[in-house]
Enzyme design. Structure first.
Site, PDB file in Angstrom:
ATOM      1  CD  GLU A  88      46.531  -3.664 -20.057  1.00 18.35           C
ATOM      2  OE1 GLU A  88      47.525  -3.665 -20.804  1.00 18.35           O
ATOM      3  OE2 GLU A  88      45.452  -3.113 -20.355  1.00 18.35           O
TER       4      GLU A  88
ATOM      5  CG  ASP B  72      46.958  -0.125 -25.288  1.00 16.75           C
ATOM      6  OD1 ASP B  72      46.269  -1.111 -24.922  1.00 16.75           O
ATOM      7  OD2 ASP B  72      48.026   0.190 -24.734  1.00 16.75           O
TER       8      ASP B  72
ATOM      9  CG  ASP C 104      49.491  -4.848 -25.754  1.00 22.32           C
ATOM     10  OD1 ASP C 104      49.376  -5.670 -26.685  1.00 22.32           O
ATOM     11  OD2 ASP C 104      50.577  -4.330 -25.423  1.00 22.32           O
TER      12      ASP C 104
ATOM     13  CG  ASP D 256      46.519   0.350 -20.442  1.00 24.22           C
ATOM     14  OD1 ASP D 256      45.988   0.778 -19.408  1.00 24.22           O
ATOM     15  OD2 ASP D 256      47.710  -0.004 -20.513  1.00 24.22           O
TER      16      ASP D 256
END
Length: 648
Positions: A433, A508, A510, A506
């Site tokens: 990402e 999180d 997203d 990540d």
């Protein structure tokens, strides 16, 4: 009631090797394995009911981690076997592959997870107690795992002879066992896993009542579906929009097998067929699925010509056209199953293809011969004609994609930092990402076998788009070109350039969304990547805890308190907000080094549940998605972004 005695049991071989190499018998000693030994007992009870004996099964998960399975079948034989001179009950639990299912006399059809039987459950348990209600009497026999003088543990050793302990007016078998921690370690029976499977079994066995009692939670769940497969297909498509009100349901039987199928068409663009053989999920499909699809295509084309929707000059629509929006549950019951495939979940019996195809043609023709069902045919054809147009458009798009995306001569070569290794089985592709993390990963990697593909933006959600729209997305085209396998009908696993495809995003919201988008794409258009074990999720750390030069990386909020307690006072802690915050050395040490990293291999153990989750999380029903997220997901915990079952 049919007679069922010890003479009906057939023995193939002995037992003691099970503890030595349990993986040979139950696949693994992880979570799958510990549940496998429960399913062996449950499936024996299911077999009794499938063959007409009883209709009720209770599974209890006790507070100490043991489990009880009780049915109202005929009860395991208690008389003496004429050849082995021991009771039928002792034979079943102490001899591998002993039972009444190796001919068709007592069981026309049987499931079990590939026939290893109750003896394997006994061998891998600390103790097993069996009570049998039969012929007005209640019997009991007990077994345990014991160590000999040299310390070698022997599983399933009889500790109490079969004894009559009372009278009863019931029939059936009640088995309680404790999975052996020396085999399974920290892996225990989980209520969530048990409930999913029992619900599935209730759908597949119309009218069967399955009760699950969870003593740990103090809860009881009852599963009974009088609609069987029709209830199942409605449940699976609850978040989708059907083209017609009631599912199509047909069934047939001859002296070789029984077949039943429930069919729905929805406004979705993908297809999903869930198939089972003797209640065993065949997630890799097989000859029964091929027969079903062939028969469905032939019938629909014949009906289309009968209704003059397809003119004489028109070519038949392809099976690929009739796949769009198709959702079906196919269940067959038969003897002498031949499994093949990577995970032994693909039916290989060649004769089944023709049998199922013939049954489907006959029964669906009869269904569509009824005037009230012609509107259903009409809606399917309209959907298929649109799919045909999209297929031709996608064909052009794929030709353009192949021309554009040849890794050797396209602009996409600049995105992929390839590795120098020439052996695909050793090579790894990290889909990373963001450019920042991609830059760190390129510096951190071992160029000999690790390739890096950074994603600049989020790929398209393949669940909401047709194939030609998916192919128009630059990030998706880059992935296809990098892997080299093609896509959809053109997919070829033998052309895969990287045997490990690792999603690195990540920890999180997203990052979780990107993982979900990529996994949805792989599941819909490159499913064999997942079913053959090539897709992984990399787990980056959430925290770096340091004290006086000693460093420990923490991968979840759940692990953090224990690490802090170990360090005591005077520690410093860094919370990583993203992969881009790590320098190349940290990224290698925590996430890319095969000696230290944690990878989660993505698999499809429960295809029906996977379909339901993808539809809910990635489909168009916003309310269903909100409801699921509110109930199950805490976005502050990395553990909730994935179901970690197997780490590599």
């Amino acid at each position: 009631m049919g007679s069922y005695n010890a003479k009906d049991l057939v023995v193939l071989e002995g037992l003691d090797a099970v503890r030595l190499r349990p993986g040979m018998y139950i696949g693994s000693t992880g979570s799958k394995g510990v549940h496998h030994i429960l399913w062996e007992i449950v499936d024996n009870s299911i077999d009794e009911i499938t063959n007409g004996y009883g209709g009720h099964i209770t599974v209890t998960l006790h507070k100490d981690g043991s489990a009880t399975v009780e049915d109202d079948g005929r009860g395991i034989p208690v008389d003496i076997h004429p050849q082995y001179k021991i009771s039928g009950a002792e034979l079943v639990f102490t001899k591998l592959h002993a039972g009444g299912k190796f001919d068709s006399h007592n069981y026309s059809y049987s499931g079990g997870l590939h026939g290893v039987g109750a003896s394997v459950t006994n061998a891998l348990s600390e103790y097993l107690n069996c009570q049998i209600a039969k012929d007005g009497k209640l019997y009991e026999i007990c077994f345990e795992s014991i160590a000999d003088k040299k310390g070698k543990v022997h599983g399933g050793v009889k500790c109490k002879d079969l004894t009559c302990i009372g009278k009863t007016d019931k029939t059936g078998t009640k088995i309680t066992f404790m999975p052996d921690k020396r085999i399974f370690g920290a892996n225990v029976l989980e209520s969530g896993v048990i409930k999913k499977r029992l619900k599935e079994l209730a759908f597949l066995n119309k009218g069967l009542e399955l009760v699950f009692i969870d003593e740990k939670e103090g809860k009881e769940s009852i599963y009974k579906f009088d609609g069987g497969l029709v209830d199942f297909i409605n449940y699976l498509n609850d978040a989708k929009t059907p083209l017609f009100k009631n599912p199509i349901f047909v069934e047939a039987e001859d002296d070789r097998l029984k077949m039943a199928v429930a069919i729905v068409y929805t406004t979705d663009y993908t297809d999903s067929v869930f198939s089972y053989v003797n209640n065993i999920p065949t997630t890799e499909g097989g000859t029964h699925e091929v027969g079903f699809r062939n028969g469905l295509t032939k019938v629909l084309n014949l009906v289309a010509r009968k209704l003059n929707i397809l003119k004489e000059k028109d070519d038949n629509l392809l099976g690929e056209d009739y796949k769009e929006g198709l959702s079906a549950v196919l269940s067959i019951k038969m003897r002498d199953i031949e499994f093949e495939g990577q995970t032994k979940t693909k039916l290989g019996n060649p004769e089944v293809k023709g049998i199922v195809e013939g049954m489907i043609i006959k029964e669906l023709t009869r269904f569509f011969d009824k005037k009230e069902n012609l509107s259903i045919a009409q809606s399917i054809f309209e959907k298929a004609k649109e799919a045909q147009k999209a297929r031709l458009a996608a064909k052009k798009a794929k030709e353009v994609t192949r021309a554009k995306n040849s890794i050797e001569n396209s602009s996409l070569v600049g995105k992929l930092a390839n590795c120098s290794g020439k052996k695909p089985e050793l090579n790894e592709l990290f889909i990373v990402e963001g450019d920042s993390a991609g830059g760190s990963a390129k510096q951190a990697r071992d160029r000999g076998y690790q390739a890096i593909l950074p994603l600049k933006g989020k790929p398209l959600n393949a669940e909401k788009k047709r194939l030609e729209q998916v192919l128009a997305n630059e990030e998706i085209r880059t992935i296809i070109a990098s892997l080299g396998t093609g896509i959809g009908e053109d997919f070829s696993l033998k052309d895969l350039k990287f045997y490990k495809v690792i999603i690195l995003s990540d920890a999180d919201q997203d990052g979780a969304h990107i993982r979900a988008i990529l996994l949805t794409f792989f599941y819909r258009y490159m499913k064999e990547l997942i079913t053959n074990g090539h897709v992984y999720i990399g787990l980056p750390p959430l925290y770096k805890v340091e004290k006086k030069g000693e460093v420990e990386y923490v991968y979840s909020d759940r692990e953090l308190p224990a690490v802090i307690k170990k360090f005591g006072k005077g520690y410093s802690i860094q919370r990583y907000k993203g992969l881009g915050e790590m320098n190349p050395e940290q990224l290698w040490e925590t996430t890319m080094d095969p000696e230290k990293r944690t990878l989660v291999r993505v698999g499809v153990d429960d295809a029906a549940n996977a379909e339901l989750l993808i539809t809910t999380l990635m489909g168009n029903d916003i309310d269903a998605r909100k409801k699921y997220l509110a109930q199950y997901v805490d976005f502050n915990k990395q553990d909730n972004f994935m179901n970690i079952d197997e780490r590599k």
